[in-house]
Scaffold this active site. Structure first.
Site, PDB file in Angstrom:
ATOM      1  N   CYS A  96      40.490  34.289  28.413  1.00 20.37           N
ATOM      2  CA  CYS A  96      39.868  33.210  27.652  1.00 20.37           C
ATOM      3  C   CYS A  96      39.669  31.956  28.484  1.00 20.37           C
ATOM      4  O   CYS A  96      40.404  31.702  29.433  1.00 20.37           O
ATOM      5  CB  CYS A  96      40.746  32.853  26.459  1.00 20.37           C
ATOM      6  N   ARG A 136      35.653  34.562  34.269  1.00 23.16           N
ATOM      7  CA  ARG A 136      37.007  34.921  33.854  1.00 23.16           C
ATOM      8  C   ARG A 136      37.029  36.202  33.017  1.00 23.16           C
ATOM      9  O   ARG A 136      38.078  36.770  32.791  1.00 23.16           O
ATOM     10  CB  ARG A 136      37.608  33.772  33.026  1.00 23.16           C
ATOM     11  N   TRP A 163      38.650  36.490  25.189  1.00 21.73           N
ATOM     12  CA  TRP A 163      38.925  37.847  25.687  1.00 21.73           C
ATOM     13  C   TRP A 163      39.975  38.391  24.737  1.00 21.73           C
ATOM     14  O   TRP A 163      41.107  37.937  24.729  1.00 21.73           O
ATOM     15  CB  TRP A 163      39.441  37.753  27.117  1.00 21.73           C
ATOM     16  N   ASN A 179      43.960  29.326  24.294  1.00 15.98           N
ATOM     17  CA  ASN A 179      44.243  30.433  25.223  1.00 15.98           C
ATOM     18  C   ASN A 179      45.728  30.745  25.113  1.00 15.98           C
ATOM     19  O   ASN A 179      46.535  29.830  24.986  1.00 15.98           O
ATOM     20  CB  ASN A 179      43.968  30.035  26.673  1.00 15.98           C
ATOM     21  N   GLY A 180      46.064  32.023  25.246  1.00 17.23           N
ATOM     22  CA  GLY A 180      47.480  32.406  25.183  1.00 17.23           C
ATOM     23  C   GLY A 180      47.723  33.303  23.977  1.00 17.23           C
ATOM     24  O   GLY A 180      46.775  33.824  23.378  1.00 17.23           O
ATOM     25  N   GLU A 208      43.595  49.221  48.820  1.00 13.74           N
ATOM     26  CA  GLU A 208      42.696  48.132  48.438  1.00 13.74           C
ATOM     27  C   GLU A 208      41.240  48.620  48.384  1.00 13.74           C
ATOM     28  O   GLU A 208      40.495  48.264  47.477  1.00 13.74           O
ATOM     29  CB  GLU A 208      42.867  46.962  49.431  1.00 13.74           C
ATOM     30  N   LYS A 213      38.974  48.493  44.992  1.00 14.78           N
ATOM     31  CA  LYS A 213      37.671  47.809  44.900  1.00 14.78           C
ATOM     32  C   LYS A 213      36.630  48.747  44.319  1.00 14.78           C
ATOM     33  O   LYS A 213      35.854  48.367  43.448  1.00 14.78           O
ATOM     34  CB  LYS A 213      37.184  47.331  46.273  1.00 14.78           C
ATOM     35  N   GLU A 242      37.286  49.474  40.543  1.00  8.99           N
ATOM     36  CA  GLU A 242      37.087  48.283  39.694  1.00  8.99           C
ATOM     37  C   GLU A 242      35.622  48.022  39.382  1.00  8.99           C
ATOM     38  O   GLU A 242      35.283  47.709  38.260  1.00  8.99           O
ATOM     39  CB  GLU A 242      37.576  47.041  40.445  1.00  8.99           C
ATOM     40  N   HIS A 253      50.950  66.675  50.898  1.00 14.40           N
ATOM     41  CA  HIS A 253      52.005  66.891  49.902  1.00 14.40           C
ATOM     42  C   HIS A 253      51.456  66.875  48.474  1.00 14.40           C
ATOM     43  O   HIS A 253      52.197  66.657  47.534  1.00 14.40           O
ATOM     44  CB  HIS A 253      53.104  65.836  50.068  1.00 14.40           C
ATOM     45  N   LYS A 263      39.455  37.865  35.290  1.00 13.18           N
ATOM     46  CA  LYS A 263      39.761  37.247  36.576  1.00 13.18           C
ATOM     47  C   LYS A 263      41.196  36.766  36.634  1.00 13.18           C
ATOM     48  O   LYS A 263      41.863  36.883  37.646  1.00 13.18           O
ATOM     49  CB  LYS A 263      38.797  36.082  36.828  1.00 13.18           C
TER      50      LYS A 263
HETATM   51  C1  F6R Z   1      41.489  43.018  42.095  1.00  9.37           C
HETATM   52  C2  F6R Z   1      41.930  41.816  41.420  1.00  9.37           C
HETATM   53  C3  F6R Z   1      43.225  41.840  40.687  1.00  9.37           C
HETATM   54  C4  F6R Z   1      44.053  40.595  41.052  1.00  9.37           C
HETATM   55  C5  F6R Z   1      45.339  40.533  40.235  1.00  9.37           C
HETATM   56  C6  F6R Z   1      46.203  39.354  40.626  1.00  9.37           C
HETATM   57  O1  F6R Z   1      40.256  42.850  42.707  1.00  9.37           O
HETATM   58  O2  F6R Z   1      41.269  40.822  41.454  1.00  9.37           O
HETATM   59  O3  F6R Z   1      43.941  43.016  40.971  1.00  9.37           O
HETATM   60  O4  F6R Z   1      44.331  40.651  42.422  1.00  9.37           O
HETATM   61  O5  F6R Z   1      45.026  40.446  38.876  1.00  9.37           O
HETATM   62  O6  F6R Z   1      45.542  38.146  40.432  1.00  9.37           O
HETATM   63  P1  F6R Z   1      46.077  36.817  41.110  1.00  9.37           P
HETATM   64  O7  F6R Z   1      45.905  36.978  42.592  1.00  9.37           O
HETATM   65  O8  F6R Z   1      45.236  35.708  40.555  1.00  9.37           O
HETATM   66  O9  F6R Z   1      47.521  36.701  40.751  1.00  9.37           O
END
Ligand code: F6R
Length: 613
Positions: free
Chosen positions: A2, A27, A75, A101-102, A486, A490, A493, A509, A608
């Site tokens: 949010c 976000r 959200w 928010n929350g 990673e 990516k 996601e 394994h 985000k």
């Molecule tokens: C992946 C991604 C998420 C964040 C995770 C932590 O591309 O963006 O996995 O890395 O939610 O977020 P922060 O770094 O803001 O704590």
């Protein structure tokens, strides 16, 4: 997640709010709304499910006039995404308006009590109880601020709150607990927002509210009271990000722009702390005295998602150079286990946003148990930077794309700097070695640029060949194993293709059972101490008919004979290969997602900033 925007001042507020909400789209959200107090002291409220563009269409033609307003992107946590559940929410009279928010944890009990007392609810949200609680308190004898304060006493959970009422036009009441909230100080009015980019075009001066703070925001004044209720001074901070930095600058997606910004982000992170002549590092906010650094017996690195992968690379560096045992934990797991921690333990939380609920809780847990805590963070003034004992800032600038790119490579850069810093102080790195590492670090940004300049077209072609595949495997070893994770993260996601990252030696394994001609295997095979081993792993994959997409060091002709597709990476010290290898994997995910027509900057189901547990 949010987002909140509010404005009170001399300008028309609805346009400011819509623009602000658009800047919060990154976000992640499922619905949006605004409420404006008109000059006749009437509330006009507009809400709808879906994009801000839908909200704009709803408002079009009505041009709601008014100088005080609050808006929200939602959200869903309580109640499905719908027009009715979109914020702002109101009391029974429609005159008290709340954005939040929350999560209000005791909302069900409160809702029951309020309903029995005659309040009518029109949504399934936890937020709506706040509006009705304020309504109960606002009896003509107390101000809106006092009514909000009394209502908050009944809430359990987390909130960042904006409240307006037609009975007090020209005033926004704000409050925060465990959810970020800032106040922007403008020339012709003041702003409320959940995060900085929302109001950057209007101001760079911000008050970062602390937990327990309440504020009364008016056009020409802001009054803050702390958790004890007493008026308090919160010094405004000047944020150096400009609004253009927060826009796409001609790139099709924020993610692509941010991939290309990595050269600058790494450079700024390095230059912010490295003394080039000596290889020494000055962390202005780390706050850990050399004597305490020499006493560290154990390090924990904690993060979520991409930040967790940065921690995994950090472990290799710290154990290799400092010979200190280092554990890496996913933050949501760390919270609920009981590893031995004491005052000679350093616990570092890594987070782009500095607001991730799980990481924040882990940080709090560690500090309550006596560890020295520090945050590696990209957002100045964020909760983690205020609560950790020390901070190492990454200087990646605002990251808008939901998938983390430049924040990740900046976090790796911070770990290189930290290794230098701790290594020199603990006598594990002499000046010669420190200078060798720092020189190589200084050249990294140009090597990132070189990859972007020379490999992007090749990667696009590779994406064309494989974008219809349903499963990918990513393999790496040693310090590049986290980069396999990673790369896979990516891809899944943003393209929604199933992808697994594995240590190459572990493949036999189990996961080898999945390999056939339909599974492209991305192998990180740049020169390293495990290079020969990785070549054997490539042979194992080829023997099962899979296509190999290899990352190899420039000039390597062996790998090119084994792989169908090859991406070249410039030579560097082995410890820096994770950073360089990350860049092509970001591009591979990006181009694949683009060919599939995915919503790259706002992938489905993702947010985000994950500020709920
Ligand atoms: C992946 C991604 C998420 C964040 C995770 C932590 O591309 O963006 O996995 O890395 O939610 O977020 P922060 O770094 O803001 O704590």
């Amino acid at each position: 997640m949010c987002g909140i925007v509010g404005y009170t001042g001399s300008r028309q507020s609805s346009r400011i709010l819509l623009e602000g909400l658009k800047r919060l789209e990154y976000r992640g959200y499922d619905s949006a709304g605004i409420a404006v107090i008109s000059p006749e002291k009437k509330i006009s409220r507009y809400r709808c499910r879906g994009r801000i563009a839908n909200l704009e269409r709803l408002i079009e033609g009505e041009h709601p006039e008014g100088n005080t307003a609050v808006g929200h992107t939602r959200w869903a946590t309580h109640g499905r995404p719908s027009d009715e559940n979109a914020h702002p929410h109101t009391d029974c009279s429609g005159q008290i308006v709340v954005v939040h928010n929350g999560i209000i944890e005791n909302y069900l009990r409160l809702k029951k009590e309020l309903s029995s007392a005659g309040h009518r609810f029109t949504s399934d949200t936890d937020t709506e109880v706040i509006a009705h609680l304020v309504e109960d308190e606002l009896n003509g004898e107390v101000s809106l601020a006092e009514a909000v304060r009394s209502a908050l006493k009944k809430l359990q959970g987390s909130y960042a709150l904006g409240v307006i009422s037609s009975s007090e036009p020209g005033r926004i009441i704000a409050a925060r607990k465990d959810s970020p909230l800032i106040i922007g100080l403008g020339e012709d009015g003041n702003f409320l927002a959940s995060d900085v980019p929302a109001v950057l075009p209007y101001t760079r001066e911000f008050i970062f509210l602390e937990d327990g703070d309440k504020a009364v925001i008016e056009s020409g004044s802001v009054t803050v009271s702390g958790a004890d209720g007493a008026e308090t001074e919160r010094k405004p901070l000047t944020v150096s990000w400009d609004p253009v930095m927060a826009e796409k600058q001609g790139y099709r997606h924020f993610m692509l722009k941010e991939i290309y910004e990595q050269q600058r982000a790494i450079q700024e992170t390095v230059m912010g702390s490295l003394v080039r002549d000596t290889g020494k590092v000055i962390f202005e906010d780390f706050n850990m005295e050399p004597a305490a650094i020499r006493k560290i017996k154990k390090i924990f690195l904690i993060g979520c998602g991409t930040a967790y992968h940065a921690c995994l690379v950090g472990k290799f560096l710290l154990e290799d150079f400092l010979k200190i045992p280092c554990e890496v934990d996913i933050a949501s797991e760390f919270r609920y286990r009981q590893p031995p921690i004491d005052s000679e333990t350093l616990v570092m939380a890594v987070s782009q946003s500095g607001e991730t609920a799980d990481t924040l809780a882990a940080l709090r847990e560690a500090s309550s148990r006596g560890a020295f805590t520090a945050a590696v963070c990209n957002v100045l003034g964020s909760t983690m930077t205020r609560e950790a004992g020390g901070v190492i800032y990454t200087h990646a600038g605002p990251e808008i794309g939901v998938a983390s790119t430049k924040a990740f490579t900046s976090q790796l850069t911070a770990f290189y700097l930290l290794t230098l810093h701790l290594g020199i102080i603990r006598g594990m790195l002499d000046e010669k070695k420190a200078l060798e590492i720092s020189e190589a670090l200084i050249h990294l940004p140009n090597k990132v640029k070189h990859i972007l300049d020379t490999q992007n077209e090749t990667i696009k072609e590779i994406a064309h060949r494989y974008f219809k595949k349903k499963n990918f495997l990513y393999l790496g070893r040693n310090i590049n194993y986290p980069i396999a994770l990673e790369g896979a993260l990516k891809l899944k996601e943003i393209s929604y293709i199933h992808a697994e990252g594995y240590p190459a030696g572990e493949m036999k394994h189990g996961p080898i059972a999945l390999i056939d001609g339909e599974v492209p295997v991305v192998v990180i095979a740049t020169r390293s101490c495990v290079y020969e081993k990785v070549l054997s792993n490539i042979e194992e994959v080829r023997a099962r008919d899979a296509s190999v997409i290899a990352l190899a060091s420039e000039g390597d002709s062996t790998v090119s004979e084994l792989a169908e597709d090859i991406i070249y990476i410039p030579e560097t010290m082995e410890i820096f290969t994770p950073l360089l290898n990350t860049v092509p994997l970001q591009l591979l995910a990006y181009h694949t997602a683009r060919l599939l027509g995915c919503d790259i900057d706002q992938p489905r189901n993702l947010a985000k900033s994950v500020t709920v547990e």
